[in-house]
Write a protein that holds these residues in place. Structure first.
Motif, PDB file in Angstrom:
ATOM      1  N   ALA A  64       0.809  -1.221   0.000  1.00 15.32           N
ATOM      2  CA  ALA A  64       0.000   0.000   0.000  1.00 15.32           C
ATOM      3  C   ALA A  64       0.843   1.273   0.000  1.00 15.32           C
ATOM      4  CB  ALA A  64      -0.927   0.008   1.211  1.00 15.32           C
ATOM      5  N   GLY A  65       2.159   1.114   0.065  1.00 12.96           N
ATOM      6  CA  GLY A  65       3.043   2.279   0.002  1.00 12.96           C
ATOM      7  C   GLY A  65       3.281   2.971   1.317  1.00 12.96           C
ATOM      8  N   VAL A  66       2.955   2.303   2.441  1.00  9.97           N
ATOM      9  CA  VAL A  66       3.163   2.912   3.762  1.00  9.97           C
ATOM     10  C   VAL A  66       3.854   1.904   4.690  1.00  9.97           C
ATOM     11  CG1 VAL A  66       1.373   4.669   3.682  1.00  9.97           C
ATOM     12  CG2 VAL A  66       0.752   2.338   4.307  1.00  9.97           C
TER      13      VAL A  66
ATOM     14  N   HIS B  79      -8.064  -2.185  -9.885  1.00 12.56           N
ATOM     15  CA  HIS B  79      -8.486  -3.588  -9.903  1.00 12.56           C
ATOM     16  C   HIS B  79      -8.663  -4.154  -8.492  1.00 12.56           C
ATOM     17  CE1 HIS B  79      -7.945  -4.267 -14.269  1.00 12.56           C
ATOM     18  NE2 HIS B  79      -7.006  -3.345 -14.162  1.00 12.56           N
ATOM     19  N   VAL B  80      -8.151  -3.449  -7.506  1.00  9.12           N
ATOM     20  CA  VAL B  80      -8.273  -3.882  -6.113  1.00  9.12           C
ATOM     21  C   VAL B  80      -9.540  -3.268  -5.525  1.00  9.12           C
ATOM     22  CG1 VAL B  80      -7.228  -3.856  -3.823  1.00  9.12           C
ATOM     23  CG2 VAL B  80      -5.783  -4.087  -5.859  1.00  9.12           C
ATOM     24  N   VAL B  81     -10.481  -4.132  -5.167  1.00  4.83           N
ATOM     25  CA  VAL B  81     -11.765  -3.663  -4.633  1.00  4.83           C
ATOM     26  C   VAL B  81     -11.648  -3.336  -3.151  1.00  4.83           C
ATOM     27  CG1 VAL B  81     -14.161  -4.328  -4.205  1.00  4.83           C
ATOM     28  CG2 VAL B  81     -13.056  -4.953  -6.349  1.00  4.83           C
ATOM     29  N   ALA B  82     -10.861  -4.121  -2.425  1.00  2.00           N
ATOM     30  CA  ALA B  82     -10.756  -3.909  -0.977  1.00  2.00           C
ATOM     31  C   ALA B  82      -9.474  -4.533  -0.449  1.00  2.00           C
ATOM     32  CB  ALA B  82     -11.965  -4.504  -0.259  1.00  2.00           C
ATOM     33  N   LEU B  83      -9.065  -4.056   0.732  1.00  2.00           N
ATOM     34  CA  LEU B  83      -7.906  -4.590   1.434  1.00  2.00           C
ATOM     35  C   LEU B  83      -8.268  -4.704   2.909  1.00  2.00           C
ATOM     36  CD1 LEU B  83      -4.219  -3.325   1.046  1.00  2.00           C
ATOM     37  CD2 LEU B  83      -5.140  -4.065   3.214  1.00  2.00           C
ATOM     38  N   ALA B  84      -7.899  -5.804   3.540  1.00  2.00           N
ATOM     39  CA  ALA B  84      -8.179  -5.990   4.973  1.00  2.00           C
ATOM     40  C   ALA B  84      -6.914  -6.453   5.678  1.00  2.00           C
ATOM     41  CB  ALA B  84      -9.289  -7.020   5.171  1.00  2.00           C
ATOM     42  N   THR B  85      -6.582  -5.800   6.783  1.00  5.24           N
ATOM     43  CA  THR B  85      -5.462  -6.256   7.605  1.00  5.24           C
ATOM     44  C   THR B  85      -5.968  -6.607   8.995  1.00  5.24           C
ATOM     45  OG1 THR B  85      -4.825  -4.060   8.469  1.00  5.24           O
ATOM     46  CG2 THR B  85      -3.863  -4.760   6.365  1.00  5.24           C
ATOM     47  N   PHE B  86      -5.286  -7.570   9.598  1.00 10.60           N
ATOM     48  CA  PHE B  86      -5.640  -8.046  10.938  1.00 10.60           C
ATOM     49  C   PHE B  86      -4.377  -8.058  11.797  1.00 10.60           C
ATOM     50  CE2 PHE B  86      -8.356  -9.964   7.779  1.00 10.60           C
ATOM     51  CZ  PHE B  86      -9.629  -9.889   8.315  1.00 10.60           C
TER      52      PHE B  86
ATOM     53  N   GLY C 275      -5.939   3.429   0.670  1.00 12.48           N
ATOM     54  CA  GLY C 275      -6.525   3.751   1.978  1.00 12.48           C
ATOM     55  C   GLY C 275      -8.038   3.764   2.013  1.00 12.48           C
ATOM     56  N   SER C 276      -8.675   4.306   0.989  1.00  9.07           N
ATOM     57  CA  SER C 276     -10.135   4.413   0.985  1.00  9.07           C
ATOM     58  C   SER C 276     -10.823   3.062   0.833  1.00  9.07           C
ATOM     59  CB  SER C 276     -10.599   5.343  -0.137  1.00  9.07           C
ATOM     60  OG  SER C 276     -10.261   4.811  -1.407  1.00  9.07           O
TER      61      SER C 276
ATOM     62  N   ARG D  58     -18.575  -3.962  -0.955  1.00  8.06           N
ATOM     63  CA  ARG D  58     -17.903  -3.395  -2.112  1.00  8.06           C
ATOM     64  C   ARG D  58     -17.937  -4.323  -3.324  1.00  8.06           C
ATOM     65  NH1 ARG D  58     -17.316  -1.371   2.245  1.00  8.06           N
ATOM     66  NH2 ARG D  58     -16.568   0.731   2.629  1.00  8.06           N
ATOM     67  N   LEU D  59     -17.884  -5.583  -3.057  1.00  7.64           N
ATOM     68  CA  LEU D  59     -17.975  -6.542  -4.166  1.00  7.64           C
ATOM     69  C   LEU D  59     -19.354  -6.520  -4.799  1.00  7.64           C
ATOM     70  CD1 LEU D  59     -16.136  -9.632  -2.638  1.00  7.64           C
ATOM     71  CD2 LEU D  59     -15.289  -8.126  -4.442  1.00  7.64           C
ATOM     72  N   LEU D  60     -20.376  -6.394  -3.972  1.00 10.55           N
ATOM     73  CA  LEU D  60     -21.743  -6.483  -4.469  1.00 10.55           C
ATOM     74  C   LEU D  60     -22.296  -5.147  -4.944  1.00 10.55           C
ATOM     75  CD1 LEU D  60     -23.195  -8.949  -1.799  1.00 10.55           C
ATOM     76  CD2 LEU D  60     -22.413  -9.467  -4.119  1.00 10.55           C
ATOM     77  N   ALA D  61     -21.849  -4.062  -4.335  1.00 10.65           N
ATOM     78  CA  ALA D  61     -22.397  -2.766  -4.689  1.00 10.65           C
ATOM     79  C   ALA D  61     -21.409  -1.883  -5.430  1.00 10.65           C
ATOM     80  CB  ALA D  61     -22.885  -2.046  -3.423  1.00 10.65           C
ATOM     81  N   GLY D  62     -20.131  -2.173  -5.331  1.00 11.53           N
ATOM     82  CA  GLY D  62     -19.128  -1.384  -6.033  1.00 11.53           C
ATOM     83  C   GLY D  62     -18.967   0.016  -5.500  1.00 11.53           C
ATOM     84  N   GLN D  63     -19.311   0.237  -4.246  1.00  7.75           N
ATOM     85  CA  GLN D  63     -19.201   1.563  -3.668  1.00  7.75           C
ATOM     86  C   GLN D  63     -17.914   1.661  -2.851  1.00  7.75           C
ATOM     87  OE1 GLN D  63     -22.720   2.615  -1.495  1.00  7.75           O
ATOM     88  NE2 GLN D  63     -24.110   1.879  -3.080  1.00  7.75           N
ATOM     89  N   PRO D  64     -17.187   2.801  -2.955  1.00  6.86           N
ATOM     90  CA  PRO D  64     -15.931   2.929  -2.220  1.00  6.86           C
ATOM     91  C   PRO D  64     -16.123   3.002  -0.714  1.00  6.86           C
ATOM     92  CG  PRO D  64     -16.522   4.994  -3.272  1.00  6.86           C
ATOM     93  CD  PRO D  64     -17.470   3.967  -3.804  1.00  6.86           C
ATOM     94  N   HIS D  65     -17.284   3.519  -0.271  1.00 12.96           N
ATOM     95  CA  HIS D  65     -17.554   3.564   1.166  1.00 12.96           C
ATOM     96  C   HIS D  65     -19.062   3.661   1.373  1.00 12.96           C
ATOM     97  CE1 HIS D  65     -16.516   4.043   5.379  1.00 12.96           C
ATOM     98  NE2 HIS D  65     -17.433   4.993   5.450  1.00 12.96           N
ATOM     99  N   LEU D  66     -19.571   2.910   2.304  1.00 12.86           N
ATOM    100  CA  LEU D  66     -21.003   2.906   2.572  1.00 12.86           C
ATOM    101  C   LEU D  66     -21.298   3.669   3.854  1.00 12.86           C
ATOM    102  CD1 LEU D  66     -21.864  -0.812   1.796  1.00 12.86           C
ATOM    103  CD2 LEU D  66     -22.090   1.169   0.314  1.00 12.86           C
ATOM    104  N   PRO D  67     -22.322   4.529   3.873  1.00 16.35           N
ATOM    105  CA  PRO D  67     -22.666   5.264   5.095  1.00 16.35           C
ATOM    106  C   PRO D  67     -22.926   4.305   6.250  1.00 16.35           C
ATOM    107  CG  PRO D  67     -23.871   6.117   3.207  1.00 16.35           C
ATOM    108  CD  PRO D  67     -23.183   4.868   2.743  1.00 16.35           C
TER     109      PRO D  67
END
Length: 231
Positions: A124-126, A144-151, A170-171, A214-223
């Protein structure tokens, strides 16, 4: 050639032609491509593959979305000295490029647990601590990257999670930290089991919900979509 021979030849064409078309044409390539590929970096000392946390995330995503999801375990040492993060980042990027080239319509999800989360920091460059080995994902592949998750990302402990620091991804990122995990949380009440046992299934399911939206709706962020906050 007699009528019998002609009939046999015609029948042979009918039998062979469909298999020839399905064997190597664009239709076959499209059929072989999954809806989603999860590229996940396992934690320290876990055997090769996506690891326990990564597998729980993939299983939850399949259940929540019903999509055809493939999983790729990032190829890197994941040793206790934690010197393979750059190798993991480079392998992640190589895999992203491969997926984009062969399956351009496949959506890509990135993820990492523990040391694997540090791999994703580099992607991610950080990178934590200004680590210079390994490369960030080239910007042209970010869409092409829809989402990223870290644990259990140590970057969370220093207040520099991907979600707030990476201009590239980040978004699209959810940084999950179990409040009892000493690797990512500096508060009281921490215990090692919070890192090793604290993410499945509660936090993997939560991250899967974030990704599934994000996979199903393609939205960058959901309220109203929130991330777990350390206490």
């Amino acid at each position: 050639m007699g009528l019998a021979g002609a009939a046999l030849l015609a029948a042979g064409v009918l039998v062979v032609a469909p298999s020839a078309v399905s064997g190597g044409g664009p239709l076959a390539a499209a059929t072989d491509c999954p809806d989603v590929e999860v590229i996940f970096a396992r934690g320290t000392s876990e055997p090769p593959g996506v690891g326990r946390v990564g597998q729980a995330l993939v299983d939850s995503l399949r259940e929540q979305t019903g999509l055809n999801i493939d999983a790729y375990g990032v190829n890197y040492p994941a040793g206790r000295l934690q010197l393979g993060g750059g190798d993991g980042a480079n392998d992640t990027i190589s895999r992203v490029k491969s997926v984009v080239q062969t399956c351009p319509n496949t959506k890509i999800v990135l993820g990492g647990y523990s040391q694997g989360a540090s791999v994703m920091d580099i992607v991610a460059g950080v990178p934590v601590g200004g680590i210079t080995w390994g490369n960030a994902l080239p910007a042209q592949y970010a869409d092409h990257v829809v989402a990223l998750a870290t644990f259990g990302n140590i970057a969370d402990r220093s207040g520099t999670p991907i979600s707030s620091q990476s201009q590239l991804l980040g978004s699209k990122t959810i940084d999950v930290c179990n409040p009892s995990d000493p690797i990512c949380h500096a508060g009281p009440g921490n215990q090692w089991s919070g890192h090793t046992e604290g993410y499945v299934p509660v936090y993997t399911d939560q991250a899967a919900r974030f990704i599934a939206a994000r996979l199903l709706a393609g939205q960058p962020h959901l309220p109203g979509d929130s991330q777990p906050q350390p206490t």
